[in-house]
Design an enzyme around this catalytic site. Structure first.
Site, mmCIF file in Angstrom:
data_model
loop_
_atom_site.group_PDB
_atom_site.id
_atom_site.type_symbol
_atom_site.label_atom_id
_atom_site.label_comp_id
_atom_site.label_asym_id
_atom_site.label_seq_id
_atom_site.Cartn_x
_atom_site.Cartn_y
_atom_site.Cartn_z
ATOM 1 N N LYS A 59 7.180 34.350 -4.286
ATOM 2 C CA LYS A 59 6.285 33.123 -3.322
ATOM 3 C C LYS A 59 5.790 31.924 -3.963
ATOM 4 O O LYS A 59 5.091 32.357 -4.406
ATOM 5 C CB LYS A 59 6.650 33.512 -1.902
ATOM 6 C CG LYS A 59 7.602 34.661 -1.408
ATOM 7 C CD LYS A 59 9.019 33.799 -1.272
ATOM 8 C CE LYS A 59 9.293 34.704 -0.572
ATOM 9 N NZ LYS A 59 8.746 34.672 1.427
ATOM 10 N N CYS B 107 1.167 44.407 30.647
ATOM 11 C CA CYS B 107 1.342 44.405 31.605
ATOM 12 C C CYS B 107 1.373 45.901 32.160
ATOM 13 O O CYS B 107 1.948 47.164 31.359
ATOM 14 C CB CYS B 107 2.476 43.479 32.122
ATOM 15 S SG CYS B 107 3.142 43.999 33.686
ATOM 16 N N ASP C 232 16.529 28.752 -0.852
ATOM 17 C CA ASP C 232 16.429 28.535 0.541
ATOM 18 C C ASP C 232 17.509 28.279 1.112
ATOM 19 O O ASP C 232 17.810 27.032 1.812
ATOM 20 C CB ASP C 232 15.099 28.369 0.580
ATOM 21 C CG ASP C 232 14.786 28.274 2.007
ATOM 22 O OD1 ASP C 232 14.555 29.316 2.661
ATOM 23 O OD2 ASP C 232 13.737 27.856 2.454
ATOM 24 N N CYS D 54 -0.771 40.330 34.604
ATOM 25 C CA CYS D 54 0.219 40.130 33.934
ATOM 26 C C CYS D 54 0.739 38.500 34.969
ATOM 27 O O CYS D 54 1.483 38.330 35.927
ATOM 28 C CB CYS D 54 1.251 41.148 34.202
ATOM 29 S SG CYS D 54 3.109 40.565 33.660
ATOM 30 N N CYS E 257 7.716 44.972 36.587
ATOM 31 C CA CYS E 257 7.817 43.340 36.500
ATOM 32 C C CYS E 257 8.836 42.639 35.911
ATOM 33 O O CYS E 257 9.551 43.222 35.104
ATOM 34 C CB CYS E 257 6.805 43.979 35.453
ATOM 35 S SG CYS E 257 6.489 42.361 34.168
ATOM 36 N N LYS F 191 14.410 30.890 -6.529
ATOM 37 C CA LYS F 191 14.653 31.213 -4.687
ATOM 38 C C LYS F 191 15.082 30.255 -4.024
ATOM 39 O O LYS F 191 14.224 29.339 -3.276
ATOM 40 C CB LYS F 191 13.290 32.374 -4.533
ATOM 41 C CG LYS F 191 13.945 33.270 -3.456
ATOM 42 C CD LYS F 191 13.126 34.283 -3.115
ATOM 43 C CE LYS F 191 13.512 35.107 -1.536
ATOM 44 N NZ LYS F 191 13.985 34.169 -0.390
ATOM 45 N N TYR G 62 23.940 34.118 -8.755
ATOM 46 C CA TYR G 62 23.168 35.048 -8.965
ATOM 47 C C TYR G 62 23.102 36.129 -9.401
ATOM 48 O O TYR G 62 22.842 37.167 -9.782
ATOM 49 C CB TYR G 62 21.490 34.400 -8.805
ATOM 50 C CG TYR G 62 21.419 35.054 -7.083
ATOM 51 C CD1 TYR G 62 21.474 35.121 -6.660
ATOM 52 C CD2 TYR G 62 21.438 33.382 -5.956
ATOM 53 C CE1 TYR G 62 21.627 35.887 -5.255
ATOM 54 C CE2 TYR G 62 21.336 33.951 -4.716
ATOM 55 C CZ TYR G 62 21.458 34.933 -3.998
ATOM 56 O OH TYR G 62 21.400 35.172 -2.876
ATOM 57 N N CYS H 178 4.656 39.055 36.742
ATOM 58 C CA CYS H 178 4.865 40.459 38.125
ATOM 59 C C CYS H 178 3.211 40.511 38.557
ATOM 60 O O CYS H 178 2.805 41.480 40.042
ATOM 61 C CB CYS H 178 4.764 41.574 37.634
ATOM 62 S SG CYS H 178 4.187 42.882 37.011
ATOM 63 N N GLU I 71 14.564 32.826 -12.495
ATOM 64 C CA GLU I 71 15.295 31.612 -11.510
ATOM 65 C C GLU I 71 14.478 31.308 -10.132
ATOM 66 O O GLU I 71 14.235 32.324 -9.533
ATOM 67 C CB GLU I 71 16.473 31.676 -11.709
ATOM 68 C CG GLU I 71 17.046 33.526 -10.853
ATOM 69 C CD GLU I 71 18.860 33.250 -10.419
ATOM 70 O OE1 GLU I 71 19.609 32.937 -11.936
ATOM 71 O OE2 GLU I 71 18.871 34.301 -10.192
HETATM 72 S S1 IVH Z 1 18.719 37.778 -6.637
HETATM 73 C C1 IVH Z 1 19.717 43.052 -4.294
HETATM 74 N N1 IVH Z 1 18.375 35.841 -7.208
HETATM 75 O O1 IVH Z 1 16.197 35.458 -1.499
HETATM 76 C C2 IVH Z 1 18.962 41.401 -4.000
HETATM 77 N N2 IVH Z 1 18.340 36.019 -4.617
HETATM 78 O O2 IVH Z 1 15.113 37.104 -0.153
HETATM 79 C C3 IVH Z 1 19.363 40.469 -5.343
HETATM 80 N N3 IVH Z 1 17.853 34.408 -3.027
HETATM 81 O O3 IVH Z 1 18.950 38.066 -0.192
HETATM 82 C C4 IVH Z 1 19.084 39.102 -4.623
HETATM 83 N N4 IVH Z 1 17.944 32.507 -4.410
HETATM 84 O O4 IVH Z 1 19.815 36.024 -0.439
HETATM 85 C C5 IVH Z 1 18.470 36.382 -5.769
HETATM 86 N N5 IVH Z 1 18.078 33.578 -7.994
HETATM 87 C C6 IVH Z 1 18.083 34.129 -6.667
HETATM 88 C C7 IVH Z 1 17.900 34.337 -5.025
HETATM 89 C C8 IVH Z 1 17.956 35.314 -4.461
HETATM 90 C C9 IVH Z 1 17.779 32.826 -3.122
HETATM 91 C C10 IVH Z 1 18.283 35.130 -1.775
HETATM 92 C C11 IVH Z 1 19.162 36.095 -1.840
HETATM 93 C C12 IVH Z 1 18.078 37.462 -1.046
HETATM 94 C C13 IVH Z 1 16.915 37.167 -0.612
HETATM 95 C C14 IVH Z 1 16.227 37.336 -0.817
#
Ligand code: IVH
Length: 698
Positions: A323, A441, A127, A417, A447, A125, A235, A420, A123
């Site tokens: 990513k 330094c 942000d 530096c 410093c 990720k 999630y 200082c 799924e």
């Molecule tokens: S699962 C045990 N699923 O990404 C960890 N995380 O970089 C379970 N995040 O701290 C996390 N989308 O805040 C999971 N579909 C998704 C996510 C997700 C965003 C975030 C989450 C996590 C961070 C890690």
């Protein structure tokens, strides 16, 4: 990365130390100060290099390696909430190869044959920022931010204002306790509208939707949160009294039936190739989505497997984040400035002509060190490609040499530096057999930049954590000469009483806030040994190292005596320091260097005149094997060696590869040989695998 790419152990160790220091600094900037100085991609690259080194040299995995810790503690303003189950982070994958390797690792850990399918849930990720919400008897009772993963902030009132967050679970058979976890985010169109409104009111703009969501969720007035129209994707889960499904996908479906919004692109994938296909599809759709995403998360579908896979302290072995590549842009280097850190490291920073990358205006990038600048041949006046991912300041990827104008200036590393004027040198690093990459330094506490940074560290959350005495106040007190050494913090009240200083007449310091500050100072006159050691700001010594030192030496006197004796590298005391599991040579040397400095010992003595450092108290053992050193030998029949080790460590045991006087238990399976013999000779307790399982409870 293949083993051939890796430098020999000593070099790897030194590089690992450098990376660890750098990562910790970025963690603090990101989690505590909300002021990251590098891009996510750059940060991830540092972490990945660190993990790669640890994969090849497992002895580098010390207790305070960034691979074993996450984030930083929360800022103040909200009540704290200790998570019933920690909120963890995810490991990253950057290529299809990394993802296949992730699945192979899962297979190896579980001892599955190559043909056994490993289904994944994939799924996007999101942000945003992760939140945990606790339901009791089907009713929402407590909301919390992630914070440092262990302790977050209480945002219950604000969670209620999240648009699609249900206050009651819409299933009949809701478990008594159910903690949902997910991501709070601000849709992109809301973000643009919010920034337009901010601009109209001449208020500061948010850099991106993630920051806007964070700022909106952390409003003390919930009606402001409500006006921001935040959303929530569920999630995952934390504490649950009875799990309603036995697969991740089953849980996703259940979450949806319980009233949560599930990401519409979430999918159960039978094979890793299916999961990779989803990644490609999500990437294609990315720009058209009304929320920011930065990758795809894969999770092992079977929950019994998730259970067995468990966690490496920072992240689960059963999940990884794949990513997307970072966004890039072209701009010009206007200047290269120097920042001086707590331990004297001089970091060159590129000042850039402001440019928009992925919707964010950026104007700085860290340049790490002079070797980086030299290698990329980055000059003042150059046109450069920068890259950013997430919401942070980017890295300079490369110079566009074709576009190099006449009259660019090469960067000249400072010999002194800039703060200082002390010599700035690259020390000879005996571990590398050459000079350190970082210029330092040599001014130490003379410093002002170092002294000030050290003071900031001294009062930081994991150190003295004095309410009302943060970075801003230290800055002010330092610049005015009121506090230039840590012990002077504790004499503020008496100096105020004597009329030597007049805090309460100062802007921003009413009578009440001064009274509160002094009360907070009084409260910190008693401190634990590990916090005290951490607060000293010893190079390379994070919280975990401080704890190890406290646990080893037990009292401040014991520590001072032990380390004084260890200055003799031939002594037993030195051997004792090196024998601490989790403290390698580089850290040990940094600790000794600190305690060899007269001015550091004076600072400690002065502090002792002001406060009481409590002796170390061992936490009560939670499991029958906590603190025990165990060795597995021979064939294990119900778990893989890796799994056995991980479980033992989760129970607080130390797993060692060899048997010695210090070994407490040897778990011997069929085919055990010399280690078993040695255990018997030394009279060490020997168990079968079944007896071990019984001892630790299944
Ligand atoms: S699962 C045990 N699923 O990404 C960890 N995380 O970089 C379970 N995040 O701290 C996390 N989308 O805040 C999971 N579909 C998704 C996510 C997700 C965003 C975030 C989450 C996590 C961070 C890690």
């Amino acid at each position: 990365m293949s083993a051939e790419d890796v430098s020999p152990l000593e070099e790897a160790k030194a590089e690992h130390e450098r990376l660890a220091v750098e990562i910790r600094e970025h963690d603090k900037l990101y989690f505590q100060d909300d002021a990251p100085t590098v891009s996510d991609a750059e940060y991830d690259a540092l972490r990945r290099r660190l993990l790669a080194l640890e994969a090849v040299y497992p002895e580098l995995i010390t207790a305070d390696s960034p691979s074993q810790t996450i984030g930083a503690a929360p800022a103040s303003g909200f009540a704290k909430v200790t998570h019933a189950r920690p909120m963890l982070s995810l490991d990253n994958a950057f290529s299809a190869e990394d993802v296949r390797e992730f699945v192979d690792r899962v297979r190896r850990f579980l001892g599955l044959p190559a043909e056994e399918p490993v289904a994944l849930v994939a799924e996007p990720k999101i942000d945003g920022l992760s939140a945990s919400a606790r339901f009791e008897g089907g009713k929402f009772v407590l909301g919390a931010t992630r914070g440092d993963g262990q302790v977050g902030e209480n945002i219950t009132a604000n969670m209620r204002e999240v648009v699609d967050f249900p206050e009651t679970l819409t299933v009949k058979d809701a478990p008594d306790v159910f903690e949902v976890r997910g991501e709070v985010y601000m849709p992109k169109d809301r973000f643009l509208a919010l920034n337009e409104a901010q601009a109209r009111e001449e208020k500061a703009l948010y850099a991106n939707p993630r920051n806007a969501a964070a700022g909106s969720l952390r409003q003390l007035d919930p009606s402001i949160t409500a006006s921001r129209r935040l959303h929530f994707f569920a999630y995952s889960w934390g504490e649950v009294s009875a799990l309603p499904a036995d697969t991740q996908w089953g849980m996703v479906e259940w979450l949806q039936s319980a009233g949560f919004t599930i990401n519409p692109m979430a999918k159960r994938c039978a094979t890793v190739e299916d999961a990779l296909a989803l990644h490609a599809e999500v990437e294609r759709m990315r720009a058209g989505l009304n929320y920011d995403i930065d990758g795809v998360v894969y999770k092992v579908d079977r929950l019994d497997w998730q259970d067995r896979l468990g966690f490496v302290s920072r992240s689960p072995r059963w999940a990884t984040a794949h990513k997307f590549p970072a966004e890039k842009a072209q701009t010009r280097v206007l200047a290269i400035d120097i920042q001086v850190g707590r331990t004297g490291a001089l970091t060159p920073v590129a000042r850039l002509e402001p440019v928009t990358v992925g919707g964010v205006v950026v104007s700085n990038a860290t340049l790490h060190n002079e070797a980086y600048i030299l290698e990329k041949d980055i000059r003042i006046g150059d046109t450069v490609i920068i890259q950013r991912a997430g919401d942070v300041i980017p890295q300079v990827l490369e110079v566009v040499t074709d576009a190099r104008p006449k009259g660019t200036r090469k960067y000249k590393p400072p010999e002194t530096c800039p703060v200082c004027g002390s010599h700035a040198v690259r020390e000879f690093n005996p571990n590398l057999g050459r000079e350190d990459a970082v210029r330092r330094c040599t001014g130490g506490l003379i410093c002002p930049a170092q002294a000030k940074e050290r003071l900031k560290h001294f009062v930081s959350r994991d150190a003295f954590d004095i309410e009302g005495l943060g970075v801003k106040q230290i800055q002010l007190f330092f610049d005015e000469g009121m506090v230039t050494r840590p012990d002077q913090i504790f004499t503020l009240p008496e100096r105020e009483a004597a009329g030597d200083i007049a805090l309460k007449d100062r802007e921003g310091f009413g009578e009440t806030s001064v009274r509160n500050l002094f009360a907070a100072i009084e409260e910190r006159r008693d401190i634990s040994l590990d916090r005290f050691v951490y607060s000293l700001g010893i190079r390379h010594a994070g919280q975990a190292t401080a704890r190890l030192l406290a646990r080893t030496y037990l009292t401040l006197d014991g520590l001072l005596e032990g380390l004084a004796a260890a200055q003799d590298r031939e002594s037993e005391a030195y051997e004792e320091l090196l024998a601490i599991d989790g403290i390698g040579r580089v850290v040990a040397e940094a600790v000794l260097e600190f305690f060899a400095e007269e001015h550091n010992l004076e600072a400690i003595a002065a502090l002792r005149g002001q406060l009481r450092v409590a002796d170390f108290e061992a936490p009560s053992a939670e499991s029958p094997v906590a603190g025990k050193t165990v060795v597995f030998t021979g064939t294990l029949e119900t778990m893989t060696r890796h799994e056995a080790k991980a479980r033992a460590e989760a129970l607080g045991a130390k797993v060692s590869g060899s048997v010695s006087k210090k070994t407490d238990i040897v778990i011997a399976g069929p085919g055990a040989g010399s280690k078993l013999k040695k255990a018997e000779e030394l009279g060490v307790q020997v168990m079968t695998e079944a007896e071990w399982r019984e001892t630790v409870g299944g």
